[in-house]
Design a protein around this motif. Sequence first.
Motif, PDB file in Angstrom:
ATOM      1  N   VAL A  89       0.851  -1.191   0.000  1.00  0.00           N
ATOM      2  CA  VAL A  89       0.000   0.000   0.000  1.00  0.00           C
ATOM      3  C   VAL A  89       0.885   1.239   0.000  1.00  0.00           C
ATOM      4  N   ALA A  90       0.645   2.135  -0.964  1.00  0.00           N
ATOM      5  CA  ALA A  90       1.397   3.385  -1.070  1.00  0.00           C
ATOM      6  C   ALA A  90       0.494   4.555  -0.704  1.00  0.00           C
ATOM      7  N   ASP A  91       1.037   5.516   0.040  1.00  0.00           N
ATOM      8  CA  ASP A  91       0.267   6.702   0.394  1.00  0.00           C
ATOM      9  C   ASP A  91       0.072   7.630  -0.800  1.00  0.00           C
ATOM     10  N   ASP A  92       1.016   7.612  -1.739  1.00  0.00           N
ATOM     11  CA  ASP A  92       1.002   8.510  -2.892  1.00  0.00           C
ATOM     12  C   ASP A  92       0.985   7.676  -4.166  1.00  0.00           C
ATOM     13  N   PRO A  93       0.023   7.893  -5.066  1.00  0.00           N
ATOM     14  CA  PRO A  93      -0.070   7.070  -6.275  1.00  0.00           C
ATOM     15  C   PRO A  93       0.946   7.408  -7.351  1.00  0.00           C
ATOM     16  N   HIS A 164       2.712  -5.221 -26.145  1.00  0.00           N
ATOM     17  CA  HIS A 164       1.858  -5.265 -24.956  1.00  0.00           C
ATOM     18  C   HIS A 164       1.730  -3.908 -24.267  1.00  0.00           C
ATOM     19  N   LEU A 165       2.590  -2.941 -24.603  1.00  0.00           N
ATOM     20  CA  LEU A 165       2.631  -1.690 -23.845  1.00  0.00           C
ATOM     21  C   LEU A 165       1.441  -0.758 -24.074  1.00  0.00           C
ATOM     22  N   PRO A 166       0.960  -0.549 -25.306  1.00  0.00           N
ATOM     23  CA  PRO A 166      -0.144   0.405 -25.489  1.00  0.00           C
ATOM     24  C   PRO A 166      -1.349   0.170 -24.582  1.00  0.00           C
ATOM     25  N   PRO A 167      -1.805  -1.079 -24.393  1.00  0.00           N
ATOM     26  CA  PRO A 167      -2.942  -1.252 -23.469  1.00  0.00           C
ATOM     27  C   PRO A 167      -2.637  -0.825 -22.041  1.00  0.00           C
ATOM     28  N   PHE A 168      -1.370  -0.910 -21.625  1.00  0.00           N
ATOM     29  CA  PHE A 168      -1.009  -0.480 -20.276  1.00  0.00           C
ATOM     30  C   PHE A 168      -0.955   1.042 -20.202  1.00  0.00           C
ATOM     31  N   ILE A 169      -0.423   1.672 -21.247  1.00  0.00           N
ATOM     32  CA  ILE A 169      -0.335   3.137 -21.274  1.00  0.00           C
ATOM     33  C   ILE A 169      -1.722   3.761 -21.176  1.00  0.00           C
ATOM     34  N   TRP A 170      -2.696   3.135 -21.829  1.00  0.00           N
ATOM     35  CA  TRP A 170      -4.066   3.677 -21.879  1.00  0.00           C
ATOM     36  C   TRP A 170      -5.028   2.836 -21.046  1.00  0.00           C
ATOM     37  N   HIS A 171      -4.499   2.136 -20.073  1.00  0.00           N
ATOM     38  CA  HIS A 171      -5.332   1.247 -19.248  1.00  0.00           C
ATOM     39  C   HIS A 171      -6.492   2.016 -18.609  1.00  0.00           C
ATOM     40  N   ARG A 172      -7.684   1.457 -18.720  1.00  0.00           N
ATOM     41  CA  ARG A 172      -8.873   2.027 -18.104  1.00  0.00           C
ATOM     42  C   ARG A 172      -9.195   1.254 -16.832  1.00  0.00           C
ATOM     43  N   PRO A 173      -9.608   1.950 -15.786  1.00  0.00           N
ATOM     44  CA  PRO A 173      -9.964   1.242 -14.551  1.00  0.00           C
ATOM     45  C   PRO A 173     -10.988   0.156 -14.821  1.00  0.00           C
ATOM     46  N   GLY A 174     -10.700  -1.016 -14.320  1.00  0.00           N
ATOM     47  CA  GLY A 174     -11.603  -2.144 -14.481  1.00  0.00           C
ATOM     48  C   GLY A 174     -11.369  -2.972 -15.724  1.00  0.00           C
ATOM     49  N   ALA A 175     -10.516  -2.501 -16.629  1.00  0.00           N
ATOM     50  CA  ALA A 175     -10.234  -3.263 -17.847  1.00  0.00           C
ATOM     51  C   ALA A 175      -9.477  -4.537 -17.503  1.00  0.00           C
ATOM     52  N   SER A 176      -9.836  -5.621 -18.145  1.00  0.00           N
ATOM     53  CA  SER A 176      -9.224  -6.913 -17.842  1.00  0.00           C
ATOM     54  C   SER A 176      -7.789  -6.981 -18.354  1.00  0.00           C
ATOM     55  N   LEU A 177      -6.946  -7.625 -17.571  1.00  0.00           N
ATOM     56  CA  LEU A 177      -5.556  -7.870 -17.974  1.00  0.00           C
ATOM     57  C   LEU A 177      -5.313  -9.347 -18.287  1.00  0.00           C
ATOM     58  N   ALA A 200      -5.488 -11.289  -8.654  1.00  0.00           N
ATOM     59  CA  ALA A 200      -6.334 -10.977  -7.498  1.00  0.00           C
ATOM     60  C   ALA A 200      -6.168  -9.541  -6.994  1.00  0.00           C
ATOM     61  N   PRO A 201      -4.941  -9.018  -6.840  1.00  0.00           N
ATOM     62  CA  PRO A 201      -4.815  -7.653  -6.308  1.00  0.00           C
ATOM     63  C   PRO A 201      -5.397  -6.573  -7.218  1.00  0.00           C
ATOM     64  N   MET A 202      -5.632  -6.898  -8.494  1.00  0.00           N
ATOM     65  CA  MET A 202      -6.200  -5.908  -9.400  1.00  0.00           C
ATOM     66  C   MET A 202      -7.610  -5.508  -8.998  1.00  0.00           C
ATOM     67  N   ARG A 203      -8.224  -6.246  -8.080  1.00  0.00           N
ATOM     68  CA  ARG A 203      -9.544  -5.852  -7.582  1.00  0.00           C
ATOM     69  C   ARG A 203      -9.452  -4.603  -6.708  1.00  0.00           C
ATOM     70  N   ARG A 204      -8.262  -4.314  -6.217  1.00  0.00           N
ATOM     71  CA  ARG A 204      -8.077  -3.099  -5.426  1.00  0.00           C
ATOM     72  C   ARG A 204      -7.961  -1.902  -6.363  1.00  0.00           C
ATOM     73  N   ASP A 206      -6.476   0.902  -5.951  1.00  0.00           N
ATOM     74  CA  ASP A 206      -5.151   1.521  -6.013  1.00  0.00           C
ATOM     75  C   ASP A 206      -4.198   0.706  -6.880  1.00  0.00           C
ATOM     76  N   ILE A 207      -4.324  -0.609  -6.888  1.00  0.00           N
ATOM     77  CA  ILE A 207      -3.450  -1.438  -7.718  1.00  0.00           C
ATOM     78  C   ILE A 207      -3.863  -1.338  -9.187  1.00  0.00           C
ATOM     79  N   ASP A 208      -5.167  -1.384  -9.444  1.00  0.00           N
ATOM     80  CA  ASP A 208      -5.664  -1.181 -10.803  1.00  0.00           C
ATOM     81  C   ASP A 208      -5.254   0.206 -11.309  1.00  0.00           C
ATOM     82  N   GLY A 209      -5.335   1.178 -10.431  1.00  0.00           N
ATOM     83  CA  GLY A 209      -4.991   2.546 -10.815  1.00  0.00           C
ATOM     84  C   GLY A 209      -3.509   2.791 -10.979  1.00  0.00           C
ATOM     85  N   ALA A 210      -2.672   1.839 -10.563  1.00  0.00           N
ATOM     86  CA  ALA A 210      -1.220   2.010 -10.676  1.00  0.00           C
ATOM     87  C   ALA A 210      -0.688   1.596 -12.039  1.00  0.00           C
TER      88      ALA A 210
END
Length: 301
Positions: A89-93, A164-177, A200-204, A206-210
């Motif tokens: 867990v990070a205090d700053d994203p 594989h990088l473009p989907p990560f650069i433009w990743h939308r919250p909730g998008a499947s990996l 599993a951690p992608m359900r969080r 903050d992790i999805d948003g990272a």
Amino acid sequence: MDTPETRITRHVDTSAWSPWLPATPGFDHLVVETPGLHTHVATVGEGEPVVLLHGFPQHWWQWRTVAPAIAARGYRAICPDLRGAGWTVADDPRVERETRLRDLLALFDVLDIERAHLVSHDMGAITAMQLTYDHPERVRSAVQLSVPPAFMKFSPKVARGFRHLPPFIWHRPGASLRGVFSEAYVAHPLSEATVEAHLAPMRRDDIDGAVRPLTRGMILPEAMRLAGGVYRRRRLTVPTLVVFGRQDHPWAEHLGRICRDPERYADRIEFAYVDDAAHFITDDAPTAVADLAIDWLARAA
């Protein structure tokens, strides 16, 4: 020694953690608190430290087979969840090019690790390379999985290795990996349970948003340095083994082309290949990875 800003919580009970933590007997779980970061660390074994840095979108559980094998040979295997991954867990994203490097150095200090062997994969190899070049006194040896050495020379032949990088650069919250575990990246299909454990951690939130900050703040700036030849003007002094799966296309077939004359850039470097394995080499061939790592740790020491 712990200070008000640094603390280790040992023998953590993870049964109530959410999302669920994959059950893996033999590991001890710690939470290491440094300024702004609460790092989950899984450890197994006793002895000289071997720090294993996971790839993306994985976490400590990537090493579930490799770490115990290393520990059985008299090492302490230390598997942190890096910032933006797993149960850390990070205090700053925000993430910058060397944020994870600073995190790792702080972790070393709190755990009283003066020098360690490194085993890294995928995105974790970026932090490992930064440590070996900028702080070689902290690294005894390195094993780098599925990522070319930093002195590589870019070639159009390996361009699709970055598809594989473009989907990560433009990743939308909730998008499947789940697509990253497709047949393009594994030699053997992963079970649904294995994919679920990795993700599993992608359900969080903050992790999805990272995903975007990690890609834009760390990977792209470091890729620009690699493309600009920054590391070709430096010397790799840490003994390093680079390992690829034979089915890790296009890297495996072009590694010799992009890494010509390695002795010009490194004091001691070797290359190894694992048959019947692709990018996610620790899932495809964990025993082969463990054997190569154990052999290198002994020889390089």
